[in-house]
Design a protein around this motif. Structure first.
Motif, mmCIF file in Angstrom:
data_model
loop_
_atom_site.group_PDB
_atom_site.id
_atom_site.type_symbol
_atom_site.label_atom_id
_atom_site.label_comp_id
_atom_site.label_asym_id
_atom_site.label_seq_id
_atom_site.Cartn_x
_atom_site.Cartn_y
_atom_site.Cartn_z
ATOM 1 N N GLY A 1 144.298 131.072 -156.832
ATOM 2 C CA GLY A 1 143.488 130.324 -157.782
ATOM 3 C C GLY A 1 144.080 130.223 -159.163
ATOM 4 N N ARG A 2 145.137 130.978 -159.441
ATOM 5 C CA ARG A 2 145.817 130.870 -160.731
ATOM 6 C C ARG A 2 146.747 129.668 -160.772
ATOM 7 N NH1 ARG A 2 147.828 137.045 -160.461
ATOM 8 N NH2 ARG A 2 148.229 136.227 -158.350
ATOM 9 N N ARG A 3 146.969 129.031 -159.615
ATOM 10 C CA ARG A 3 147.892 127.890 -159.557
ATOM 11 C C ARG A 3 147.208 126.591 -159.157
ATOM 12 N NH1 ARG A 3 151.692 127.773 -155.985
ATOM 13 N NH2 ARG A 3 150.827 129.260 -154.492
ATOM 14 N N ILE A 4 145.887 126.616 -158.937
ATOM 15 C CA ILE A 4 145.142 125.438 -158.473
ATOM 16 C C ILE A 4 144.210 124.971 -159.579
ATOM 17 C CG2 ILE A 4 143.469 124.595 -156.782
ATOM 18 C CD1 ILE A 4 144.551 126.874 -154.915
ATOM 19 N N THR A 5 144.224 123.666 -159.875
ATOM 20 C CA THR A 5 143.382 123.139 -160.943
ATOM 21 C C THR A 5 142.058 122.604 -160.403
ATOM 22 O OG1 THR A 5 144.237 120.879 -160.817
ATOM 23 C CG2 THR A 5 145.443 122.429 -162.220
ATOM 24 N N VAL A 6 141.096 122.445 -161.305
ATOM 25 C CA VAL A 6 139.810 121.835 -160.943
ATOM 26 C C VAL A 6 140.040 120.422 -160.426
ATOM 27 C CG1 VAL A 6 137.565 121.102 -161.826
ATOM 28 C CG2 VAL A 6 138.577 123.258 -162.618
ATOM 29 N N ARG A 7 140.944 119.684 -161.074
ATOM 30 C CA ARG A 7 141.249 118.322 -160.620
ATOM 31 C C ARG A 7 141.717 118.324 -159.169
ATOM 32 N NH1 ARG A 7 142.600 114.061 -163.779
ATOM 33 N NH2 ARG A 7 143.130 115.464 -165.498
ATOM 34 N N GLU A 8 142.562 119.267 -158.809
ATOM 35 C CA GLU A 8 143.087 119.326 -157.443
ATOM 36 C C GLU A 8 141.990 119.647 -156.437
ATOM 37 O OE1 GLU A 8 147.673 120.554 -158.672
ATOM 38 O OE2 GLU A 8 146.159 122.113 -158.330
ATOM 39 N N LEU A 9 140.987 120.415 -156.838
ATOM 40 C CA LEU A 9 139.841 120.628 -155.956
ATOM 41 C C LEU A 9 139.129 119.317 -155.678
ATOM 42 C CD1 LEU A 9 138.124 123.839 -157.437
ATOM 43 C CD2 LEU A 9 139.715 123.719 -155.505
ATOM 44 N N LEU A 10 138.769 118.601 -156.740
ATOM 45 C CA LEU A 10 137.982 117.370 -156.594
ATOM 46 C C LEU A 10 138.774 116.278 -155.885
ATOM 47 C CD1 LEU A 10 136.201 117.127 -160.067
ATOM 48 C CD2 LEU A 10 135.374 118.201 -157.965
ATOM 49 N N GLN A 11 140.091 116.326 -155.993
ATOM 50 C CA GLN A 11 140.949 115.279 -155.424
ATOM 51 C C GLN A 11 141.472 115.627 -154.034
ATOM 52 O OE1 GLN A 11 144.885 114.556 -157.337
ATOM 53 N NE2 GLN A 11 143.970 112.638 -158.014
ATOM 54 N N HIS A 12 141.169 116.817 -153.545
ATOM 55 C CA HIS A 12 141.680 117.300 -152.245
ATOM 56 C C HIS A 12 143.202 117.389 -152.220
ATOM 57 C CE1 HIS A 12 137.787 117.385 -150.333
ATOM 58 N NE2 HIS A 12 137.572 116.105 -150.524
ATOM 59 N N THR A 13 143.782 117.837 -153.312
ATOM 60 C CA THR A 13 145.233 118.056 -153.352
ATOM 61 C C THR A 13 145.556 119.530 -153.628
ATOM 62 O OG1 THR A 13 145.243 117.373 -155.689
ATOM 63 C CG2 THR A 13 145.805 115.698 -154.042
ATOM 64 N N SER A 14 144.611 120.422 -153.307
ATOM 65 C CA SER A 14 144.791 121.843 -153.602
ATOM 66 C C SER A 14 145.598 122.585 -152.552
ATOM 67 C CB SER A 14 143.425 122.526 -153.733
ATOM 68 O OG SER A 14 142.813 122.637 -152.452
ATOM 69 N N GLY A 15 145.573 122.104 -151.314
ATOM 70 C CA GLY A 15 146.215 122.813 -150.210
ATOM 71 C C GLY A 15 145.360 123.902 -149.596
ATOM 72 N N ILE A 16 144.127 124.097 -150.098
ATOM 73 C CA ILE A 16 143.245 125.128 -149.558
ATOM 74 C C ILE A 16 142.753 124.717 -148.173
ATOM 75 C CG2 ILE A 16 141.072 126.363 -149.891
ATOM 76 C CD1 ILE A 16 141.474 126.061 -152.889
ATOM 77 N N PRO A 17 142.773 125.609 -147.190
ATOM 78 C CA PRO A 17 142.383 125.245 -145.824
ATOM 79 C C PRO A 17 140.913 124.837 -145.703
ATOM 80 C CG PRO A 17 143.580 127.314 -145.838
ATOM 81 C CD PRO A 17 143.263 126.992 -147.269
ATOM 82 N N GLU A 18 140.637 124.108 -144.657
ATOM 83 C CA GLU A 18 139.288 123.645 -144.320
ATOM 84 C C GLU A 18 138.547 124.727 -143.547
ATOM 85 O OE1 GLU A 18 136.080 122.316 -143.724
ATOM 86 O OE2 GLU A 18 137.172 120.514 -144.292
ATOM 87 N N TYR A 19 137.313 125.028 -143.962
ATOM 88 C CA TYR A 19 136.505 125.998 -143.213
ATOM 89 C C TYR A 19 135.719 125.344 -142.085
ATOM 90 C CZ TYR A 19 132.342 124.324 -145.713
ATOM 91 O OH TYR A 19 131.336 123.539 -146.202
#
Length: 366
Positions: free
Chosen positions: A123-141
């Motif tokens: 989470g220190r390398r992921i921005t709020v924008r990347e969350l909203l834009q689906h460009t974070s790389g975080i896996p799907e639950y």
């Protein structure tokens, strides 16, 4: 589905759009034909609300609202709107951006310290924008939760995050686009951390009450019901499988990514108000409409808002969503047309999905 051939169809018209009986007989309504086709192809029911540039609205139904009783489809009935919830969550986040309480380029850890850690996930390398834009790389639950679990189990937001963090990052933050409900669970947690209030209350105060969405709400914990008249929702494992009733489910597996209940007409009101600038200042709306490509689909994704091409030219802005039992598609155009279509089972294959999208395109382009 054999029963589909016998299903009734109906249309309610308001305003000056109503055709004369002679005209209607000579020139069947293309939107109604589109919904009828969805029912012939196996949907228990289909509903639509279509608004023209002058604000005149037509409301349509096809099929039956209850396969067991044959009850009529309630006009403009409530449905679970699934991932359309993401646009509501994004609006709240962007309102907080406008208020100086959140920065789109801040890191997730700035708001949720030490929470987002996993295999290649930080989470220190992921921005709020990347969350909203689906460009974070975080896996799907979501792909790790069954329909049966969704129906019966209550999930805390942290439960959903824990499921996702068992898996490895899909890519480096900002590297590409990949849809993940987990992004919006985190966005909802950020809203709660910043405001000190439940996400449901913030949505209700900032959106529903503000623009008069009288039929849209965030179900309370443990509430499996749908409050107002509604068609029953079903799940099918394949196009020819027997539908299983999934009307009453615990929607907590959707939370900030998919928990809301609404109607087609309320969705049209919401997306129209959003694009008209009644929910966000110009700067934040412009950010929301700044998009990245969704693979090679021709669609583009902004901050909780998607654009799709129309066969008659131009694009419409919306989102779409599904949660077991229901699927919704639609949005608005820049010139003021609005369309929302709902069906009472998630299409089990790509052909069924294209059928719903075609019904939306027909409603815009008729």
């Amino acid at each position: 589905m054999a029963a589909a051939a016998a299903m009734a169809v109906a249309v309610m018209t308001t305003g000056a759009l109503a055709p004369s009986p002679a005209t209607a007989a000579a020139r069947p309504d293309a939107v109604q034909q589109g919904l009828n086709a969805l029912v012939r192809d196996g949907q228990p029911a289909a509903l639509a609300s279509v608004e023209d540039r002058a604000g005149r609205t037509r409301t349509y139904t096809a099929g039956v609202g209850d396969l067991a009783t044959g009850a009529k489809v309630p006009r403009d009935g409530q449905v679970r709107i699934g991932s359309n919830t993401k646009t509501f969550t994004a609006v709240v986040v962007l309102q907080l951006v406008a208020e100086g309480k959140i920065s789109l380029d801040a890191k997730v850890d700035d708001y949720l310290p030490d929470l987002v850690r996993g295999k290649g996930i930080d989470g220190r390398r992921i921005t709020v924008r990347e969350l909203l834009q689906h460009t974070s790389g975080i896996p799907e639950y979501g792909e790790h939760i069954t329909d049966e679990e969704m129906r019966d189990r209550y999930f805390e937001p942290r439960d959903l995050l824990d499921i996702a963090l068992k898996y490895e990052a899909e890519f480096e933050p900002g590297e590409k686009w990949s849809y993940s409900n987990t992004n919006y669970v985190l966005a909802g947690l950020i809203v709660q951390k910043v405001t000190g209030r439940p996400l449901a209350e913030e949505m209700d105060r900032r959106i529903m009450k503000r623009i008069g969405l009288r039929h849209t709400y965030f179900p309370a914990p443990g509430d499996k019901t749908i409050r107002e008249p509604h068609p029953r929702g079903y799940a099918r494992s394949s196009a020819d499988a027997t539908p299983v009733d999934y009307t009453e489910v615990d929607p907590s597996a959707g939370w900030a990514a998919g928990q809301l209940i609404s109607t087609n007409s309320d969705l049209n009101r919401f997306f129209t108000a959003l694009l008209d600038g009644r929910l966000l200042p110009p700067a934040q709306l412009a950010q929301m409409r700044t998009t990245v490509p969704v693979g090679d689909t021709g669609m583009h994704y902004g901050l909780g808002l998607m654009s799709r091409k129309l066969s008659c030219g131009g694009v419409y802005w919306g989102h779409g969503g599904d949660l077991v039992g229901y699927e919704t598609r639609g949005g608005v155009t820049d010139d003021g047309r609005a369309v929302s279509v709902a069906v009472t089972s998630i299409p089990p294959d790509s052909a069924g999905m294209r059928g719903v999208e075609k019904a939306v395109d027909t409603a815009f382009c008729r």
